[in-house]
Design a protein around this motif. Structure first.
Motif, PDB file in Angstrom:
ATOM      1  N   TRP A   6       0.845  -1.197   0.000  1.00  9.50           N
ATOM      2  CA  TRP A   6       0.000   0.000   0.000  1.00  9.50           C
ATOM      3  C   TRP A   6       0.880   1.246   0.000  1.00  9.50           C
ATOM      4  O   TRP A   6       0.591   2.223  -0.674  1.00  9.50           O
ATOM      5  CB  TRP A   6      -0.929  -0.015   1.215  1.00  9.50           C
ATOM      6  N   ARG A   7       1.964   1.168   0.725  1.00  9.16           N
ATOM      7  CA  ARG A   7       2.892   2.305   0.794  1.00  9.16           C
ATOM      8  C   ARG A   7       3.465   2.627  -0.593  1.00  9.16           C
ATOM      9  O   ARG A   7       3.622   3.788  -0.960  1.00  9.16           O
ATOM     10  CB  ARG A   7       4.001   2.001   1.786  1.00  9.16           C
ATOM     11  N   GLU A  10       0.767   4.463  -2.551  1.00 11.89           N
ATOM     12  CA  GLU A  10       0.566   5.838  -2.063  1.00 11.89           C
ATOM     13  C   GLU A  10       1.614   6.806  -2.601  1.00 11.89           C
ATOM     14  O   GLU A  10       1.362   8.005  -2.670  1.00 11.89           O
ATOM     15  CB  GLU A  10       0.600   5.862  -0.527  1.00 11.89           C
TER      16      GLU A  10
END
Length: 112
Positions: A6-7, A10
């Motif tokens: 997810w990082r 982002e």
């Protein structure tokens, strides 16, 4: 397919912008347009080369919202410096369908 976190996702700045000008990129090796899009007050107007000539006429692109990647390094494409990546889906025939919001939203909103 390689998985990302997810990082990782982002970190990609996928923002909505409105096309304010589009015209043929005459010096391009493959048919393309030079597109200017307004990504809102924080980013402003950026320029890109887009190989979207098969499905779109440049005059019809004005006012359309698109999704662009705005945090890639600037890339020299012939005589222009491309400042963002126009996103879309490549079809079997090689043409591209633009990735666009279903409804009008504020320029600069990030894809979530």
């Amino acid at each position: 397919m390689e998985q990302i976190t997810w990082r990782d996702f982002e970190r990609v700045e996928l923002l909505v912008g409105t096309i304010i000008s589009a015209y043929p990129f005459l010096e391009a090796r493959s048919p393309a347009y030079i597109v200017h899009a307004d990504f809102g007050p924080d980013i402003g107007v950026l320029k890109s080369s887009a190989k979207i000539t098969t499905r779109y006429h440049h005059d019809d692109l004005i006012g359309q919202q698109i999704i662009g990647v705005v945090n890639f390094p600037t890339k020299q494409i012939g005589p222009i410096r491309s400042q963002f990546l126009v996103t879309g889906f490549t079809c079997e025939d090689g043409s591209v369908v633009l990735a666009q919001p279903e409804q009008s939203v504020a320029n600069g909103l990030k894809l979530a």
